[in-house]
Motif scaffolding. Structure first.
Motif, PDB file in Angstrom:
ATOM      1  N   UNK A 196       0.831  -1.223   0.000  1.00  0.00           N
ATOM      2  CA  UNK A 196       0.000   0.000   0.000  1.00  0.00           C
ATOM      3  C   UNK A 196       0.864   1.271   0.000  1.00  0.00           C
ATOM      4  N   UNK A 197       2.113   1.162   0.488  1.00  0.00           N
ATOM      5  CA  UNK A 197       2.993   2.343   0.474  1.00  0.00           C
ATOM      6  C   UNK A 197       3.291   2.765  -0.960  1.00  0.00           C
ATOM      7  N   UNK A 198       3.366   1.776  -1.856  1.00  0.00           N
ATOM      8  CA  UNK A 198       3.716   2.081  -3.248  1.00  0.00           C
ATOM      9  C   UNK A 198       2.550   2.725  -3.991  1.00  0.00           C
ATOM     10  N   UNK A 199       1.331   2.440  -3.546  1.00  0.00           N
ATOM     11  CA  UNK A 199       0.188   3.063  -4.239  1.00  0.00           C
ATOM     12  C   UNK A 199       0.049   4.524  -3.812  1.00  0.00           C
ATOM     13  N   UNK A 200       0.686   4.883  -2.692  1.00  0.00           N
ATOM     14  CA  UNK A 200       0.566   6.269  -2.191  1.00  0.00           C
ATOM     15  C   UNK A 200       1.706   7.144  -2.717  1.00  0.00           C
ATOM     16  N   UNK A 201       2.530   6.610  -3.631  1.00  0.00           N
ATOM     17  CA  UNK A 201       3.770   7.314  -3.963  1.00  0.00           C
ATOM     18  C   UNK A 201       4.081   7.120  -5.447  1.00  0.00           C
ATOM     19  N   UNK A 202       4.490   8.218  -6.110  1.00  0.00           N
ATOM     20  CA  UNK A 202       4.878   8.106  -7.523  1.00  0.00           C
ATOM     21  C   UNK A 202       6.305   7.555  -7.602  1.00  0.00           C
ATOM     22  N   UNK A 203       6.603   6.780  -8.656  1.00  0.00           N
ATOM     23  CA  UNK A 203       7.954   6.246  -8.840  1.00  0.00           C
ATOM     24  C   UNK A 203       8.738   7.155  -9.774  1.00  0.00           C
ATOM     25  N   UNK A 204      10.023   7.327  -9.496  1.00  0.00           N
ATOM     26  CA  UNK A 204      10.894   8.077 -10.407  1.00  0.00           C
ATOM     27  C   UNK A 204      11.161   7.196 -11.636  1.00  0.00           C
ATOM     28  N   UNK A 205      11.814   7.757 -12.639  1.00  0.00           N
ATOM     29  CA  UNK A 205      12.121   6.978 -13.855  1.00  0.00           C
ATOM     30  C   UNK A 205      13.002   5.780 -13.483  1.00  0.00           C
ATOM     31  N   UNK A 206      14.006   6.017 -12.627  1.00  0.00           N
ATOM     32  CA  UNK A 206      14.899   4.923 -12.227  1.00  0.00           C
ATOM     33  C   UNK A 206      14.132   3.846 -11.450  1.00  0.00           C
ATOM     34  N   UNK A 207      13.249   4.296 -10.549  1.00  0.00           N
ATOM     35  CA  UNK A 207      12.467   3.335  -9.753  1.00  0.00           C
ATOM     36  C   UNK A 207      11.527   2.526 -10.648  1.00  0.00           C
ATOM     37  N   UNK A 208      10.969   3.170 -11.667  1.00  0.00           N
ATOM     38  CA  UNK A 208      10.076   2.461 -12.599  1.00  0.00           C
ATOM     39  C   UNK A 208      10.857   1.357 -13.306  1.00  0.00           C
ATOM     40  N   UNK A 209      12.067   1.699 -13.710  1.00  0.00           N
ATOM     41  CA  UNK A 209      12.941   0.720 -14.380  1.00  0.00           C
ATOM     42  C   UNK A 209      13.259  -0.453 -13.430  1.00  0.00           C
ATOM     43  N   UNK A 210      13.595  -0.091 -12.170  1.00  0.00           N
ATOM     44  CA  UNK A 210      13.923  -1.135 -11.185  1.00  0.00           C
ATOM     45  C   UNK A 210      12.704  -2.004 -10.882  1.00  0.00           C
ATOM     46  N   UNK A 211      11.524  -1.380 -10.826  1.00  0.00           N
ATOM     47  CA  UNK A 211      10.305  -2.149 -10.555  1.00  0.00           C
ATOM     48  C   UNK A 211      10.044  -3.132 -11.692  1.00  0.00           C
ATOM     49  N   UNK A 212      10.318  -2.707 -12.928  1.00  0.00           N
ATOM     50  CA  UNK A 212      10.156  -3.622 -14.081  1.00  0.00           C
ATOM     51  C   UNK A 212      11.102  -4.820 -13.903  1.00  0.00           C
ATOM     52  N   UNK A 213      12.320  -4.539 -13.444  1.00  0.00           N
ATOM     53  CA  UNK A 213      13.287  -5.633 -13.204  1.00  0.00           C
ATOM     54  C   UNK A 213      12.777  -6.562 -12.102  1.00  0.00           C
ATOM     55  N   UNK A 214      12.194  -5.971 -11.044  1.00  0.00           N
ATOM     56  CA  UNK A 214      11.682  -6.783  -9.921  1.00  0.00           C
ATOM     57  C   UNK A 214      10.564  -7.703 -10.411  1.00  0.00           C
ATOM     58  N   UNK A 215       9.663  -7.140 -11.223  1.00  0.00           N
ATOM     59  CA  UNK A 215       8.547  -7.955 -11.752  1.00  0.00           C
ATOM     60  C   UNK A 215       9.086  -9.069 -12.644  1.00  0.00           C
ATOM     61  N   UNK A 216      10.103  -8.736 -13.445  1.00  0.00           N
ATOM     62  CA  UNK A 216      10.707  -9.757 -14.324  1.00  0.00           C
ATOM     63  C   UNK A 216      11.379 -10.835 -13.478  1.00  0.00           C
ATOM     64  N   UNK A 217      12.076 -10.409 -12.400  1.00  0.00           N
ATOM     65  CA  UNK A 217      12.731 -11.382 -11.492  1.00  0.00           C
ATOM     66  C   UNK A 217      11.683 -12.317 -10.897  1.00  0.00           C
ATOM     67  N   UNK A 218      10.551 -11.717 -10.464  1.00  0.00           N
ATOM     68  CA  UNK A 218       9.491 -12.518  -9.831  1.00  0.00           C
ATOM     69  C   UNK A 218       8.917 -13.525 -10.824  1.00  0.00           C
ATOM     70  N   UNK A 219       8.679 -13.056 -12.065  1.00  0.00           N
ATOM     71  CA  UNK A 219       8.114 -13.949 -13.101  1.00  0.00           C
ATOM     72  C   UNK A 219       9.090 -15.097 -13.374  1.00  0.00           C
ATOM     73  N   UNK A 220      10.372 -14.742 -13.398  1.00  0.00           N
ATOM     74  CA  UNK A 220      11.419 -15.731 -13.646  1.00  0.00           C
ATOM     75  C   UNK A 220      11.413 -16.795 -12.532  1.00  0.00           C
ATOM     76  N   UNK A 221      11.324 -16.300 -11.268  1.00  0.00           N
ATOM     77  CA  UNK A 221      11.308 -17.226 -10.117  1.00  0.00           C
ATOM     78  C   UNK A 221      10.102 -18.145 -10.175  1.00  0.00           C
ATOM     79  N   UNK A 222       8.934 -17.556 -10.562  1.00  0.00           N
ATOM     80  CA  UNK A 222       7.708 -18.381 -10.631  1.00  0.00           C
ATOM     81  C   UNK A 222       7.837 -19.467 -11.703  1.00  0.00           C
ATOM     82  N   UNK A 223       8.475 -19.100 -12.840  1.00  0.00           N
ATOM     83  CA  UNK A 223       8.694 -20.097 -13.912  1.00  0.00           C
ATOM     84  C   UNK A 223       9.535 -21.233 -13.367  1.00  0.00           C
TER      85      UNK A 223
END
Ligand code: SAM
Length: 264
Positions: free
Chosen positions: A234-261
């Motif tokens: 919920x902390x992330x929904x209350x806060x805008x991400x910077x360009x760098x954070x958006x990029x890192x979040x994309x990496x985190x989601x990709x890491x998670x998808x990779x782990x699930x595979x």
């Protein structure tokens, strides 16, 4: 030079406050004159020889209720004392499970008031709480430590003072450490490691040993984002991400998808 932070507490257990005045950062800051604390015991303002400040609740039921009169006299004495301590105005806070839950944002707003010269008077309840008419007459704000019930307001008052004092300029050895704490930038802090490099078969993440400060900063930011997403989304929904954070979040989601595979 900012004003000294002035606190007064109203409590029937003044001895408890040694926990904040006798140890750690708060003690050092007290000794350096960054803040002051006086604790006032409402029993000293009771109008009976037994020094009683509580009575049975109207309407019946279990427990006792703190009476309005001795509390009001105690608060008035604390206010008068604050006026002699260069305080522009006093704000009375009742620590109560029914108050607004304390957050970093509220701590920083109170810090601003303190450093601008407002003195805080912290009212610590006991028993079933305090007579409602005292709250209506004397209390400016109610603050809760969380959705649970303590035996008294003293620990909550000390938690609030600790959170405020550590933010006072000069209180921490390295001011930067407070800037990296959880909630300051709207995220949880990253994980921390210290010696030895290998503990119980677990190694420290290699990047932290690399000496490459840019890489370390990026790793820490990514770890903060991942941890916040997992533990406090919920902390992330209350806060805008910077360009760098958006990029890192994309990496985190990709890491998670990779782990699930990998799990399937
Ligand atoms: N009957 C009260 C209620 O349910 O709201 C609780 C009374 S509690 C046993 C006694 C005192 O502890 C309160 O008056 C308050 O000062 C303090 N206290 C208890 N829980 C607290 C919390 N979560 N945050 C701040 N203060 C709390």
């Amino acid at each position: 030079m900012p004003n000294k932070a002035v606190f007064d507490c109203v409590s029937i257990f003044p001895e408890m406050f040694g926990a904040i005045t006798a140890a750690g950062i708060t003690r050092k800051a007290l000794e350096s004159g960054l803040w002051s604390l006086d604790v006032w015991n409402p029993r000293d303002y009771a109008e009976n020889i037994w020094r009683m400040v509580d009575d049975r609740p109207y309407g019946g039921g279990p427990g006792m209720v703190m009476q309005a009169a001795p509390l009001e006299k105690t608060i008035a004495t604390a206010k008068a004392r604050q006026q002699t301590a260069n305080v522009a105005q006093s704000r009375v806070i009742y620590l109560s499970p029914q108050g607004r839950p304390l957050t970093h944002t509220r701590v920083m707003a109170l810090l601003e008031l303190l450093t601008a010269g407002t003195g805080l008077i912290l009212l610590c309840g006991r028993y079933e709480g305090v007579d409602e008419r005292l709250i209506e007459r004397c209390v400016d704000e109610e603050i809760s430590l969380g959705d649970f019930v303590l035996s008294g307001g003293e620990l909550a008052a000390m938690a609030l003072m600790d959170a405020l004092v550590r933010q006072l300029p000069g209180a921490l050895g390295d001011a930067a450490s407070a800037e990296e704490d959880s909630f300051v930038a709207g995220l949880l802090d990253c994980p921390h490691y210290t010696r030895p490099e290998l503990y119980a078969g677990q190694a420290v993440p290699e990047v932290l040993l690399s000496g490459d400060h840019a890489k370390i900063r990026r790793w820490r930011l990514k770890a903060s984002l991942a941890r916040t997403r997992k533990r406090r989304p919920e902390l992330l929904t209350q806060r805008a991400l910077s360009a760098e954070e958006t990029q890192l979040m994309a990496e985190i989601l990709a890491d998670e998808a990779h782990e699930q595979c990998g799990e399937h």
